[in-house]
Enzyme design. Structure first.
Site, PDB file in Angstrom:
ATOM      1  N   GLU A 118      63.735  21.068  48.190  1.00  0.00           N
ATOM      2  CA  GLU A 118      64.016  21.305  46.762  1.00  0.00           C
ATOM      3  C   GLU A 118      64.977  22.472  46.616  1.00  0.00           C
ATOM      4  OE1 GLU A 118      63.632  18.866  44.452  1.00  0.00           O
ATOM      5  OE2 GLU A 118      61.520  18.874  44.977  1.00  0.00           O
ATOM      6  N   HIS A 119      65.947  22.308  45.719  1.00  0.00           N
ATOM      7  CA  HIS A 119      66.956  23.351  45.448  1.00  0.00           C
ATOM      8  C   HIS A 119      67.800  23.684  46.683  1.00  0.00           C
ATOM      9  CE1 HIS A 119      66.100  24.416  41.263  1.00  0.00           C
ATOM     10  NE2 HIS A 119      64.844  24.156  41.546  1.00  0.00           N
ATOM     11  N   ASP A 133      69.585  11.753  43.339  1.00  0.00           N
ATOM     12  CA  ASP A 133      68.824  10.772  42.553  1.00  0.00           C
ATOM     13  C   ASP A 133      69.455   9.385  42.639  1.00  0.00           C
ATOM     14  OD1 ASP A 133      67.462  13.029  41.914  1.00  0.00           O
ATOM     15  OD2 ASP A 133      68.072  13.107  39.818  1.00  0.00           O
ATOM     16  N   GLY A 193      60.680  11.785  31.578  1.00  0.00           N
ATOM     17  CA  GLY A 193      60.444  13.235  31.554  1.00  0.00           C
ATOM     18  C   GLY A 193      59.557  13.751  32.672  1.00  0.00           C
ATOM     19  N   ALA A 194      59.208  12.887  33.620  1.00  0.00           N
ATOM     20  CA  ALA A 194      58.326  13.329  34.707  1.00  0.00           C
ATOM     21  C   ALA A 194      59.134  13.757  35.934  1.00  0.00           C
ATOM     22  CB  ALA A 194      57.357  12.207  35.078  1.00  0.00           C
ATOM     23  N   SER A 227      63.661  10.483  37.748  1.00  0.00           N
ATOM     24  CA  SER A 227      65.045   9.997  37.698  1.00  0.00           C
ATOM     25  C   SER A 227      65.223   8.628  37.067  1.00  0.00           C
ATOM     26  CB  SER A 227      65.674  10.007  39.097  1.00  0.00           C
ATOM     27  OG  SER A 227      65.734  11.322  39.557  1.00  0.00           O
TER      28      SER A 227
END
Length: 389
Positions: A36-37, A174, A124-125, A128
């Protein structure tokens, strides 16, 4: 679930257009197991497509006019393919228009079509749904009008649509996962070069459970931009002292530790997280190859600690959801997933224990925050595809 979605879009297509659709396409959402990131920090990500889809029922109509019906929103939009397509005030439509306008600019010949779409990807979860919509429409046009686009081209067109028509400066992960997904495999992806490799991810007696915090804090965008600036600043400092470092990928933890004072507390924490997370992705690939799910779970939990304490992109709700399962025997590991400040936690849990776990955590979460928890069991599935009966 898949068959129900297909049946539903077909029935609505018949109601709306009074004939059967020629084609049905399925385009999946995605998860990221770990990494992540690090997509903008020269690291690798480890995404996979999941068995939550947008279903498209679609037919050519021998004109240049297009009618699109968003079943879940009960909204429709009509336009002419001969016109220059521009963003409009219906955000869902912009993902589609952005893809079609690029295909037009590239000189591809298409004709009018009628389409109904519906989704089982929770909005919104952080799974994607926008990428699934973009890649689904790109894949459909490619298939229906023989455009001879490669999978990479479809993913890049989807990404550009999000940049230009939706105004979201997203990375490529995504769209790539949505198009390239493969059943029971994760994709180790280099977001810069787009080099990728598949790794077996058959979780056997474990399953992936997403717990949706049902919150989205507003500092996602501002926090994201600030983090990008902080790590760029940190990398510049590291390069001054270690000129051989080209990217975070060839920076070691020892280098960061050595420069702790010079980096300052905040930038040190950000850089330390990035270097550790790049390594964790490699370790996770090794663990998956050996079906060592215990180690994979530990790596996921370590990522969460880093995201929460060092990168500081978590929030109270996500920290609560991850902490709440840490001492459960049935849970091997958990972490927040996505950009942060809301969305889902991803949990590696023993099959058969999910319902009891969901019930228990839901009550605790409701008591703590007064928010209803949503939970999704997901399986790793194949990417965007034509549905054949």
């Amino acid at each position: 679930m898949k068959k129900k979605l297909v049946q539903s879009v077909k029935e609505h297509f018949v109601q709306w257009f009074d004939n059967e659709p020629e084609f049905v396409f399925l385009s999946p959402g995605r998860i990221n197991i770990i990494g992540e990131h690090v997509d903008y920090n020269d690291g690798y990500v480890l995404p996979a497509a999941i068995n939550k889809y947008i279903g498209f029922a679609i037919s050519k109509n021998e004109t240049s006019a297009c009618t699109i019906f968003a079943q879940d929103l009960n909204q429709s939009h009509k336009f002419d393919l001969n016109d220059t397509l521009k963003p409009i005030d219906k955000m869902w439509m912009n993902y589609i228009l952005g893809v079609l306008q690029q295909l037009k600019e590239k000189g591809f010949a298409m004709q009018g079509f009628n389409m109904v779409f519906s989704s089982t990807i929770p909005m919104g979860a952080g799974l994607s749904s926008s990428a699934a919509l973009e890649c689904g429409i790109g894949f459909a046009m490619n298939n229906m009008f023989d455009l001879a686009l490669t999978k990479i081209e479809i993913a890049l067109i989807g990404q550009k649509s999000e940049h230009t028509f939706a105004g979201v400066n997203c990375g490529i992960m995504d769209q790539f996962a949505s198009v390239f997904g493969k059943k029971n495999h994760v994709i180790k992806l280099d977001c810069n070069t787009l080099e990728y490799e598949y790794h077996q991810a058959d979780f056997k007696k474990y399953s992936l459970l997403l717990l949706d915090s049902n919150v989205k804090h507003t500092h996602l965008t501002s926090g994201y931009n600030t983090r990008r600036e902080e790590v760029e600043q940190g990398l510049a400092t590291i390069q001054q002292h270690f000129p051989e470092v080209k990217t975070f990928r060839n920076c070691t933890e020892n280098m960061v530790l050595e420069l702790k004072e010079k980096l300052g507390e905040t930038i040190f924490k950000r850089c330390h997280f990035v270097v550790k997370e790049i390594q964790r992705v490699q370790d996770a690939v090794d663990a998956l190859e050996q079906s060592d799910f215990k180690t994979l779970g530990q790596l996921m939990s370590a990522t969460h600690r880093g995201l929460s304490k060092e990168y500081e992109v978590s929030c109270d709700e996500l920290d609560f959801l991850v902490d709440a399962v840490q001492h459960e025997n049935s849970v091997l590991g958990a972490r927040m997933m996505g950009g942060g400040f809301g969305g889902c936690s991803i949990n590696l849990v023993e099959k058969g224990t999910e319902e009891e776990l969901i019930n228990r955590i839901s009550k605790q979460y409701q008591n703590q925050f007064g928010i209803e928890l949503k939970a999704y069991k997901v399986k790793i599935s194949k990417g965007t595809t034509v549905y054949k009966n």
